[in-house]
Design a protein around this motif. Structure first.
Motif, mmCIF file in Angstrom:
data_model
loop_
_atom_site.group_PDB
_atom_site.id
_atom_site.type_symbol
_atom_site.label_atom_id
_atom_site.label_comp_id
_atom_site.label_asym_id
_atom_site.label_seq_id
_atom_site.Cartn_x
_atom_site.Cartn_y
_atom_site.Cartn_z
ATOM 1 N N ASP A 17 0.966 -1.151 -0.155
ATOM 2 C CA ASP A 17 -0.052 0.083 0.023
ATOM 3 C C ASP A 17 0.747 1.238 0.170
ATOM 4 O OD1 ASP A 17 -2.106 1.724 0.119
ATOM 5 O OD2 ASP A 17 -3.056 0.795 1.980
ATOM 6 N N GLU A 18 1.006 1.868 -1.214
ATOM 7 C CA GLU A 18 1.872 3.060 -1.322
ATOM 8 C C GLU A 18 3.373 2.728 -1.041
ATOM 9 O OE1 GLU A 18 0.842 5.573 -2.916
ATOM 10 O OE2 GLU A 18 -1.313 5.737 -2.871
ATOM 11 N N PRO A 19 3.959 1.789 -1.636
ATOM 12 C CA PRO A 19 5.448 1.389 -1.229
ATOM 13 C C PRO A 19 6.318 2.778 -1.463
ATOM 14 C CG PRO A 19 4.683 0.397 -3.117
ATOM 15 C CD PRO A 19 3.397 0.866 -2.550
ATOM 16 N N THR A 20 5.882 3.671 -2.165
ATOM 17 C CA THR A 20 6.977 4.561 -2.766
ATOM 18 C C THR A 20 6.721 5.849 -1.776
ATOM 19 O OG1 THR A 20 5.681 5.916 -4.425
ATOM 20 C CG2 THR A 20 6.905 3.894 -5.322
ATOM 21 N N GLU A 79 13.826 3.930 -7.972
ATOM 22 C CA GLU A 79 14.342 3.063 -8.779
ATOM 23 C C GLU A 79 14.988 1.732 -8.546
ATOM 24 O OE1 GLU A 79 16.829 6.125 -10.454
ATOM 25 O OE2 GLU A 79 15.072 7.145 -11.575
ATOM 26 N N TRP A 80 15.498 1.732 -7.353
ATOM 27 C CA TRP A 80 16.021 0.331 -6.745
ATOM 28 C C TRP A 80 15.094 -0.535 -6.514
ATOM 29 C CZ3 TRP A 80 15.025 -1.802 -2.104
ATOM 30 C CH2 TRP A 80 15.645 -3.019 -1.793
ATOM 31 N N LEU A 81 13.768 0.104 -5.754
ATOM 32 C CA LEU A 81 12.660 -0.802 -5.481
ATOM 33 C C LEU A 81 12.192 -1.425 -6.815
ATOM 34 C CD1 LEU A 81 10.714 -1.998 -3.274
ATOM 35 C CD2 LEU A 81 9.500 0.209 -3.468
ATOM 36 N N GLU A 82 12.026 -0.646 -7.824
ATOM 37 C CA GLU A 82 11.455 -1.116 -9.088
ATOM 38 C C GLU A 82 12.438 -2.400 -9.442
ATOM 39 O OE1 GLU A 82 10.087 2.888 -11.137
ATOM 40 O OE2 GLU A 82 11.845 2.005 -11.770
ATOM 41 N N GLU A 83 13.678 -2.340 -9.241
ATOM 42 C CA GLU A 83 14.641 -3.444 -9.731
ATOM 43 C C GLU A 83 14.469 -4.577 -8.748
ATOM 44 O OE1 GLU A 83 18.283 -1.513 -9.714
ATOM 45 O OE2 GLU A 83 17.921 -0.247 -11.533
ATOM 46 N N GLU A 84 14.125 -4.464 -7.665
ATOM 47 C CA GLU A 84 14.100 -5.495 -6.484
ATOM 48 C C GLU A 84 12.624 -6.223 -6.916
ATOM 49 O OE1 GLU A 84 15.439 -7.657 -3.449
ATOM 50 O OE2 GLU A 84 16.455 -6.240 -4.696
ATOM 51 N N LEU A 85 11.708 -5.411 -7.276
ATOM 52 C CA LEU A 85 10.271 -6.027 -7.318
ATOM 53 C C LEU A 85 10.247 -7.053 -8.546
ATOM 54 C CD1 LEU A 85 7.913 -3.317 -6.155
ATOM 55 C CD2 LEU A 85 8.554 -5.351 -4.958
ATOM 56 N N ALA A 86 11.181 -6.257 -9.629
ATOM 57 C CA ALA A 86 11.256 -7.152 -10.905
ATOM 58 C C ALA A 86 11.858 -8.435 -10.774
ATOM 59 C CB ALA A 86 11.827 -6.295 -11.847
ATOM 60 N N ARG A 87 12.794 -8.405 -9.677
ATOM 61 C CA ARG A 87 13.770 -9.716 -9.599
ATOM 62 C C ARG A 87 12.859 -10.628 -8.508
ATOM 63 N NH1 ARG A 87 18.335 -5.968 -9.018
ATOM 64 N NH2 ARG A 87 17.782 -5.918 -6.721
ATOM 65 N N HIS A 108 0.459 5.813 -6.259
ATOM 66 C CA HIS A 108 0.017 7.225 -7.106
ATOM 67 C C HIS A 108 1.273 7.481 -8.024
ATOM 68 C CE1 HIS A 108 2.410 9.144 -3.980
ATOM 69 N NE2 HIS A 108 2.896 9.983 -4.849
ATOM 70 N N ASP A 109 2.238 6.774 -8.023
ATOM 71 C CA ASP A 109 3.400 7.062 -8.836
ATOM 72 C C ASP A 109 3.379 6.282 -10.283
ATOM 73 O OD1 ASP A 109 6.020 7.105 -10.163
ATOM 74 O OD2 ASP A 109 6.804 7.248 -8.217
ATOM 75 N N ARG A 110 2.859 7.143 -11.115
ATOM 76 C CA ARG A 110 2.567 6.652 -12.502
ATOM 77 C C ARG A 110 3.775 5.847 -12.908
ATOM 78 N NH1 ARG A 110 -0.847 11.235 -13.309
ATOM 79 N NH2 ARG A 110 -2.788 10.631 -14.543
ATOM 80 N N ARG A 111 4.959 6.396 -13.207
ATOM 81 C CA ARG A 111 6.126 5.650 -13.765
ATOM 82 C C ARG A 111 6.462 4.521 -12.833
ATOM 83 N NH1 ARG A 111 9.585 8.774 -16.157
ATOM 84 N NH2 ARG A 111 8.069 10.043 -16.778
ATOM 85 N N PHE A 112 6.379 4.516 -11.531
ATOM 86 C CA PHE A 112 6.610 3.164 -10.749
ATOM 87 C C PHE A 112 5.564 1.994 -11.362
ATOM 88 C CE2 PHE A 112 5.738 0.308 -6.818
ATOM 89 C CZ PHE A 112 7.111 0.259 -6.822
ATOM 90 N N ARG A 125 8.589 11.196 -10.918
ATOM 91 C CA ARG A 125 9.258 11.393 -12.248
ATOM 92 C C ARG A 125 8.662 11.758 -13.565
ATOM 93 N NH1 ARG A 125 11.386 5.358 -11.731
ATOM 94 N NH2 ARG A 125 9.317 5.398 -10.642
ATOM 95 N N ASP A 126 7.252 11.262 -13.467
ATOM 96 C CA ASP A 126 6.285 11.524 -14.620
ATOM 97 C C ASP A 126 5.639 13.005 -14.312
ATOM 98 O OD1 ASP A 126 4.346 10.190 -16.476
ATOM 99 O OD2 ASP A 126 3.016 11.228 -15.442
ATOM 100 N N PHE A 127 5.597 13.445 -13.189
ATOM 101 C CA PHE A 127 5.076 14.782 -12.854
ATOM 102 C C PHE A 127 6.073 15.694 -13.253
ATOM 103 C CE2 PHE A 127 4.192 18.379 -10.052
ATOM 104 C CZ PHE A 127 3.058 18.663 -10.155
ATOM 105 N N LEU A 128 7.425 15.386 -12.851
ATOM 106 C CA LEU A 128 8.392 16.205 -13.108
ATOM 107 C C LEU A 128 8.499 16.377 -14.649
ATOM 108 C CD1 LEU A 128 10.848 14.968 -10.634
ATOM 109 C CD2 LEU A 128 10.249 17.453 -10.722
ATOM 110 N N ASP A 129 8.498 15.284 -15.669
ATOM 111 C CA ASP A 129 8.610 15.234 -16.926
ATOM 112 C C ASP A 129 7.574 16.198 -17.608
ATOM 113 O OD1 ASP A 129 10.903 14.003 -17.151
ATOM 114 O OD2 ASP A 129 9.946 11.888 -17.541
ATOM 115 N N ARG A 130 6.283 16.230 -17.250
ATOM 116 C CA ARG A 130 5.055 16.823 -17.790
ATOM 117 C C ARG A 130 5.055 18.340 -17.339
ATOM 118 N NH1 ARG A 130 0.119 12.746 -18.201
ATOM 119 N NH2 ARG A 130 1.186 10.892 -18.181
ATOM 120 N N THR A 131 5.770 18.936 -16.342
ATOM 121 C CA THR A 131 5.359 20.220 -15.855
ATOM 122 C C THR A 131 6.687 21.095 -15.977
ATOM 123 O OG1 THR A 131 6.137 19.339 -13.545
ATOM 124 C CG2 THR A 131 3.778 19.429 -14.190
#
Length: 604
Positions: A144-147, A156-164, A174-178, A461-467
Motif C-alpha cells: 500500500d503506497e510503497p513509494t 528506482e532500486w525498489l522497481e528493480e528489486e520487485l522485478a527480480r 500514486h506514482d505513475r512511472r512506478f 518522475r512522471d509529474f516532473l517530466d510533464r511540468t
C-alpha cells in the motif's frame, strides 16, 4: 491451470450509507504483478486489508492458498515493542528464511539496523517496513503506497528489486512511472466494484476512458428508452391489460436503475488565484552556499529564474532540496553569496509537512480562516461550498472536522487553501503526496499552465517530466547542477547516470562524523600526504570505475526475472557477489573522500 494464490469474489462492505465495496473481486496467480487503482476513498486500502486478513467483509468469498505466505505493507507501520530496526525487520522472517537478506535490504535502503524505531523519519520508517515485507520473499506481496516518502534513487532500486522478486504482487501507488514499470495487470476499483485489465498500468487510462464513455452511452440509451415507454403508456393504443401492466413494471425497473446508477465522480476543478504580474526577474542567486557544521549542503550555486519558469528540485532524502528551496525564496539566508528577489512577488507555499492543521477545525472554517462563508478567488467572492466542490468535496462536508478526512482528502483540502491565495510564485514541496491519479492530472495542468513562476520539489518522475522547464539535481558534494527539461531530460544529459543516494551518503558520512566531534578538540591540520596516500589518490578513481563496471555486470545478470527459478544457487551467489562489490565500492569512495579532504586541507 494452477489455482490462484489469492481470490476475493463478491466482496461487500459498508460503513453506513453508500457501500464502500459492492461486489468487488481480486485474484492473484503466482508471479503476477497487479496495480490496484481507483480514486481516493474508493476502498483500495480496505480491499488490500481484506486480502491480508486484517478486515472481514460483510459478504463475499475470501480464499488464500493455505500454504502461501503473505506479507502486507501498510501506509503507517507499527513498530511498537521493538528496540531496533533490525529486530523489527527480522520479526517478519519465517523459520526457513535467510537472515542475511535482512542485512542486504537494510544496506540498500540506507539503514544500519541499529536505529531506534521512535527516532525514524517518515522516509526511514517506510524503508524499514519495506525491508520487513521483502526479506522473507513471500508468495504474495500486498503493498500500500510503497513509494511514499522515498527518494528517486530508492524508488528506482525498489522497481528493480520487485522485478527480480518471485512473489505475486498487488500494489497501490500514486506514482505513475512506478506502476508502469512494475505492473503487468490492472484492477480498477470504481464505485464499489472492480474491473480488470490484463495489461499493465501504461494501458489503463485509455481503457478507463473507453469504459466510462461506453457507460455514458448506455445511460443515455436507457434515458431515451424510458422516455419512449412513458410516451407509449400515455398515448399508445390500449392493448390487453396484462401486457400493459408488464410494460409498466419494466418501466418502473428502468427508472429505478437510472436513479440508482452511481455515476463516476467528477474531476476536481483546480485553479490558482492569480496575483498581479511579477517583474521579469523572479529570483537571482549568485554563488550561494550553506553548510551545517562541516557538511556542505549547497556550494557555490548560481541561477537566474525568470517569470514563467518552472523549476524542479530532485535528489535523495537529506541531499538538501528543501534547504536550497528556502535559500532561493529568501526564507533562509545563505552563508555566502547573494539572493535577489524580483519585484511584485506574491508567494503561495505548500510545504512538505502540509502546514499545521487543527484536526478539530471544520473544512469551511479552515478554508476561510474563520472569516464568514466565502473565499476570495481571483478578486471575486466565491461561496466556500462552491470552492470545496471544485476540489471534489461534498456540500455536507463543510462542517466535517479535518480529523475525519483521508490522507488524499487532506492533501486536496490544503491545496484548496493554498491555491485560493493570490500568487505569482508557487512554491510546492512534494505536492503530489497522497493525491489520486485524477487530481494529479489536474494539478499537473495547473502547474503547466500557471501564468506565474513555479518552484517545486518532487520524487514523482512522471509529474516532473510533464511540468518543469528545468531540473536542478545534486552531485553529492554540496554542488548542484541545473539541466534543461524534466527528469528524463536530466538523466539523458547526465549520460544516463541516475541519482544514487547511497553514494551521496558515503560521500557525506565523513563530514557528518566531523560535525559530531567534541568541541575543544579541533582537528590538527595535516602537513603533507604520505607516499601511500598519494598513490591511493591516484589509483582509487580507476579502481572505483572498475568496481562500478563489475556491479553493472552482476546487476544485469540479476535483472533476468527467470534466474531465480532456473538456478536459485546462482541467484544467491550473484546476490552475495553484488553485496560484496557494493561494499568494496563504498569503502573505496569513503577512503577517496577522506584523502581528498586531507589533500585540500594540506594545499589550503
Amino acid at each position: 491451470m494452477a489455482p490462484p494464490l489469492l481470490h476475493l469474489d463478491g466482496i461487500r462492505l459498508t460503513f453506513g450509507g453508500t457501500p464502500l465495496l459492492d461486489g468487488a473481486s481480486l485474484s492473484a496467480m503466482p508471479g503476477e504483478r497487479i496495480a490496484l487503482v481507483g480514486r481516493n476513498g474508493s476502498g483500495k486500502s480496505t480491499l488490500l486489508k481484506i486480502a491480508a486478513g486484517f478486515i472481514e467483509p460483510q459478504d463475499g468469498e475470501v480464499f488464500r492458498q493455505p500454504s502461501a505466505t503473505i506479507r502486507y505493507l501498510p501506509q503507517t507501520p507499527d513498530m511498537e515493542g521493538f528496540d531496533t530496526v533490525r529486530a523489527y525487520v527480522e520479526a517478519g522472517l519465517g523459520p526457513a528464511d535467510d537472515p542475511h537478506r535482512v542485512t542486504y535490504l537494510l544496506d540498500h535502503l540506507g539503514l544500519t539496523g541499529e536505529e531506534h524505531p521512535s527516532s525514524l523519519s517518515g522516509g526511514e520508517a517506510r524503508r524499514a517496513s519495506l525491508a520487513r515485507v521483502l526479506a522473507p520473499r513471500p508468495d504474495i506481496l500486498l503493498l500500500d503506497e510503497p513509494t511514499n516518502h522515498l527518494d528517486l534513487s530508492t524508488i528506482e532500486w525498489l522497481e528493480e528489486e520487485l522485478a527480480r522478486s518471485p512473489s505475486a504482487i498487488v500494489l497501490i501507488s500514486h506514482d505513475r512511472r512506478f506502476l508502469e514499470r512494475v505492473s503487468r495487470a490492472t484492477v480498477w476499483l470504481d464505485r464499489g466494484r472492480t474491473l480488470r485489465l490484463d495489461k499493465g498500468f501504461a494501458h489503463f487510462e485509455e481503457w478507463r476512458d473507453q469504459v466510462l464513455e461506453e457507460e455514458e452511452r448506455e445511460q443515455h440509451k436507457l434515458g431515451r428508452q424510458i422516455v419512449r415507454e412513458e410516451h407509449w403508456l400515455r398515448y399508445g393504443v390500449t392493448a390487453r391489460r396484462k401486457r400493459n401492466m408488464r410494460r409498466l413494471g419494466e418501466l418502473q425497473a428502468m427508472r429505478q436503475d437510472f436513479r440508482t446508477h452511481r455515476r463516476a465522480e467528477g474531476l476536481a476543478n483546480m485553479a490558482a488565484s492569480d496575483a498581479a504580474e511579477s517583474g521579469k526577474l523572479v529570483i537571482e542567486a549568485k554563488d550561494i552556499a550553506k553548510s551545517y557544521g562541516e557538511r556542505p549542503i549547497v556550494r557555490s550555486f548560481s541561477t537566474r529564474i525568470n517569470r514563467g519558469d518552472r523549476i524542479g528540485l530532485v535528489g535523495a532524502n537529506g541531499a538538501g532540496k528543501t534547504t536550497l528551496l528556502k535559500l532561493l525564496t529568501g526564507e533562509l539566508a545563505p552563508d555566502t553569496g547573494t539572493v535577489r528577489l524580483g519585484v511584485n512577488l506574491e508567494i503561495a507555499t505548500l510545504d512538505q509537512k502540509r502546514e499545521a492543521v487543527d484536526p478539530r477545525e471544520t473544512l469551511a472554517h479552515y478554508l476561510t480562516d474563520g472569516r464568514g462563508e466565502t473565499v476570495i478567488v481571483n478578486g471575486e467572492e466565491k461561496h466556500v461550498v462552491s470552492w470545496m466542490k471544485d476540489f471534489l468535496f461534498k456540500a455536507e462536508q463543510a462542517r466535517t472536522p479535518v480529523r475525519e478526512l483521508s490522507g488524499g482528502e487532506r492533501a486536496r483540502l490544503i491545496l484548496a487553501r493554498v491555491l485560493s491565495r493570490p500568487s505569482n510564485l508557487l512554491v510546492l514541496d512534494e505536492p503530489t503526496n497522497d493525491l489520486d491519479m485524477e487530481t494529479l492530472d489536474l494539478l499537473q495542468e495547473l502547474v503547466a499552465s500557471f501564468a506565474g513562476t513555479v518552484i517545486l520539489v518532487s520524487h514523482d518522475r512522471d509529474f516532473l517530466d510533464r511540468t518543469v522547464t528545468s531540473t536542478v539535481a545534486p552531485n553529492g558534494d554540496g554542488t548542484w547542477t541545473e539541466y534543461a527539461g524534466g527528469y528524463t531530460d536530466m538523466l539523458a544529459q547526465r549520460g544516463g547516470r541516475k541519482l544514487d543516494d547511497r553514494r551521496a551518503a558515503a560521500r557525506t558520512a565523513p563530514a557528518a562524523k566531523s560535525v559530531a566531534e567534541p568541541r575543544g578538540q579541533p582537528r590538527q591540520p595535516a602537513r603533507k600526504l604520505s607516499y601511500k596516500q598519494k598513490f591511493a589518490l591516484e589509483t582509487l578513481p580507476k579502481r572505483m570505475e572498475e568496481a562500478v563496471a563489475r556491479i553493472g555486470v552482476v546487476e544485469q545478470q540479476l535483472a533476468d526475472p527467470g534466474l531465480y527459478r532456473r538456478d536459485p544457487n546462482a541467484f544467491a551467489d550473484a546476490t552475495a557477489l553484488l553485496d560484496k562489490a557494493r561494499a568494496e565500492l563504498a569503502a573505496m569512495e569513503d577512503e577517496w573522500l577522506e584523502l581528498e579532504m586531507l589533500r585540500e586541507e594540506v594545499e589550503g
